[in-house]
Design an enzyme around this catalytic site. Structure first.
Site, PDB file in Angstrom:
ATOM      1  N   LYS A 174       3.743   1.909  -0.393  1.00  0.00           N
ATOM      2  CA  LYS A 174       3.384   2.140  -1.797  1.00  0.00           C
ATOM      3  C   LYS A 174       2.860   3.569  -1.969  1.00  0.00           C
ATOM      4  O   LYS A 174       3.222   4.274  -2.912  1.00  0.00           O
ATOM      5  CB  LYS A 174       2.335   1.115  -2.253  1.00  0.00           C
ATOM      6  CG  LYS A 174       2.934  -0.278  -2.462  1.00  0.00           C
ATOM      7  CD  LYS A 174       1.906  -1.382  -2.625  1.00  0.00           C
ATOM      8  CE  LYS A 174       2.618  -2.741  -2.691  1.00  0.00           C
ATOM      9  NZ  LYS A 174       1.704  -3.889  -2.731  1.00  0.00           N
ATOM     10  N   GLN A 211      -4.308  -5.275  -2.876  1.00  0.00           N
ATOM     11  CA  GLN A 211      -3.292  -5.843  -1.998  1.00  0.00           C
ATOM     12  C   GLN A 211      -3.743  -7.225  -1.525  1.00  0.00           C
ATOM     13  O   GLN A 211      -4.838  -7.376  -0.978  1.00  0.00           O
ATOM     14  CB  GLN A 211      -3.055  -4.905  -0.799  1.00  0.00           C
ATOM     15  CG  GLN A 211      -1.963  -5.363   0.143  1.00  0.00           C
ATOM     16  CD  GLN A 211      -0.573  -5.341  -0.477  1.00  0.00           C
ATOM     17  OE1 GLN A 211      -0.268  -4.519  -1.357  1.00  0.00           O
ATOM     18  NE2 GLN A 211       0.285  -6.249  -0.048  1.00  0.00           N
ATOM     19  N   ASP A 234      -0.402  -4.963 -11.460  1.00  0.00           N
ATOM     20  CA  ASP A 234       0.285  -6.130 -10.897  1.00  0.00           C
ATOM     21  C   ASP A 234       0.521  -7.233 -11.924  1.00  0.00           C
ATOM     22  O   ASP A 234       1.226  -8.197 -11.640  1.00  0.00           O
ATOM     23  CB  ASP A 234      -0.601  -6.737  -9.790  1.00  0.00           C
ATOM     24  CG  ASP A 234      -0.109  -6.392  -8.391  1.00  0.00           C
ATOM     25  OD1 ASP A 234       1.106  -6.249  -8.213  1.00  0.00           O
ATOM     26  OD2 ASP A 234      -0.960  -6.281  -7.489  1.00  0.00           O
TER      27      ASP A 234
HETATM   28  N1  GUN Z   1       0.980  -9.222  -1.625  1.00  0.00           N
HETATM   29  C1  GUN Z   1       2.267  -9.613  -1.570  1.00  0.00           C
HETATM   30  N2  GUN Z   1       2.920  -9.228  -2.695  1.00  0.00           N
HETATM   31  C2  GUN Z   1       2.031  -8.586  -3.458  1.00  0.00           C
HETATM   32  C3  GUN Z   1       2.110  -7.970  -4.741  1.00  0.00           C
HETATM   33  O1  GUN Z   1       3.139  -7.926  -5.414  1.00  0.00           O
HETATM   34  N3  GUN Z   1       0.963  -7.422  -5.186  1.00  0.00           N
HETATM   35  C4  GUN Z   1      -0.184  -7.468  -4.473  1.00  0.00           C
HETATM   36  N4  GUN Z   1      -1.256  -6.911  -5.005  1.00  0.00           N
HETATM   37  N5  GUN Z   1      -0.296  -8.027  -3.301  1.00  0.00           N
HETATM   38  C5  GUN Z   1       0.809  -8.592  -2.799  1.00  0.00           C
END
Ligand code: GUN
Length: 281
Positions: A47, A91, A114
Site C-alpha cells: 500500500k 490494517q 476503507d
Molecule cells: N485486511 C484484509 N483486507 C483488508 C482491507 O481491505 N482493509 C483493511 N483495513 N484491512 C484488511
C-alpha cells in the site's frame, strides 16, 4: 476469458498518477499496522509503495505488541485533525488485545478510506452515497464494468458474510439489479445454489471452495481468496484449472482481485482528498 486485475489496476493507478501530478497539494493516506502477521506486513508495504509511486503522501504507523488501545485512539484523533491526511486505514486484523471496532468508529467518516465506519456502512446499505466503499467489493464491481459483464437480473452468489467483502459485495450487486444470494458457513445446499448461479464470488478464505461440479457453463467466477500453500506459492479458493474452460470469465490468483483492492484504496484516497478540497471552497 481471463479477468486481468493487474492490467485494469494499472490503468486506474496510471490515471491517478497523472491527475496527482497536476495537484499542488497531494492526497495523503495514513495506514496503521498493529499486528506482526507477515501477510499484513506485506499488504501494508505494498500500500505504501503504490501510494508513493502515484505521488500521494504516505504515512505508515507500525506498532509492536506493546501498543495500547489508548495509543491508537490518540493517533486516530490526531490523524482526524491532520489536514494533510485524507484517508485513514487500520490494517485488519489487529493484535488480539486491541478492539478494532472501537477504533473504526472514531475515524472521521470523511477519512474512512476503507468504508468500514458505521456511517459509511449504513449509507451504503440504505442506497445513499457513502464517503468511501470497501475496496475489495468496489474493485470487483470495477472489473464487471471493465469487462462489460451484465448484472441486471443475473443470479449472483456471494459466499462469505464478512464486513470487508461479502456483505458490501452483496449490497453492490443488489444495487446493480442482480438477484443476490449471500451464502455462509451454515448454508447447507451450496452446491445446488452455485450450480444455478450466473455469477459466483467466493470470499471465505478457505481453500477448495469452488469445484468444477459447482459451476454452470458460462458462469462468471470471482476468486477473492489468497492462500499460501506449503511451498509458499499463492493460490485462490477456486479450482482454477478445472473451471477455466467452463466459466465465461474467471479471475486468476494472484493477479485478479488483489491488485484491484489496492487500486481502489488509492482511488478512494483520491476521492476523499477531492471532497476535502471541495469542502474548503
Ligand atoms: N485486511 C484484509 N483486507 C483488508 C482491507 O481491505 N482493509 C483493511 N483495513 N484491512 C484488511
Amino acid at each position: 476469458m481471463l479477468i486481468d486485475g493487474k492490467l485494469v489496476s494499472k490503468e486506474i493507478l496510471e490515471d491517478l498518477k497523472q491527475k496527482t501530478q497536476k495537484l499542488n497539494e497531494k492526497p495523503g493516506l495514513a495506514v496503521i499496522l498493529a499486528n506482526d502477521n507477515p501477510a499484513s506486513k506485506v499488504y501494508v508495504n505494498s500500500k505504501e509503495k503504490r501510494a508513493l509511486e502515484i505521488g500521494f503522501r504516505s504515512y505508515v504507523y507500525r506498532f509492536d505488541r506493546n501498543v495500547k488501545q489508548t495509543d491508537l485512539i490518540k493517533l486516530i484523533h490526531e490523524l482526524n485533525q491532520n489536514p494533510s491526511v485524507h484517508g485513514i486505514l487500520i490494517q485488519l486484523p489487529l493484535f488480539n488485545h486491541l478492539n478494532a471496532q472501537q477504533l473504526i468508529e472514531i475515524i472521521n467518516p470523511k477519512k474512512d478510506v476503507d468504508g468500514f465506519h458505521p456511517v459509511n456502512v449504513g449509507r451504503l446499505h440504505s442506497g445513499l452515497k457513502p464517503y468511501a466503499v470497501c475496496c475489495t467489493p468496489l474493485g470487483i464491481m470495477k472489473l464487471f464494468e471493465y469487462y462489460n459483464i451484465e448484472l441486471t437480473a443475473k443470479s449472483a452468489l456471494v459466499i462469505g458474510r464478512s464486513n470487508i467483502v461479502g456483505r458490501p459485495m452483496a449490497e453492490l450487486l443488489l444495487q446493480k439489479n442482480a438477484t443476490v444470494t449471500l451464502a455462509h458457513s451454515k448454508t447447507t445446499n451450496l452446491k445446488a445454489i452455485a450450480k444455478n448461479s450466473d455469477i459466483i464470488i467466493s470470499a471465505t478464505g478457505k481453500a477448495n471452495m469452488i469445484t468444477a461440479d459447482m459451476v454452470k457453463k458460462g458462469a462468471v467466477i470471482i476468486d477473492v481468496g489468497i492462500i499460501k500453500n506449503l511451498e509458499g506459492k499463492l493460490h485462490g479458493e477456486v479450482d482454477f484449472e478445472n473451471i477455466e474452460n467452463i466459466a465465461s470469465y474467471i479471475t486468476p490468483v494472484p493477479g485478479g482481485v488483489g491488485p484491484m483492492t489496492i487500486a481502489m484504496l488509492m482511488q478512494n484516497t483520491y476521492n476523499l482528498f477531492k471532497e476535502a478540497q471541495n469542502a474548503k471552497l
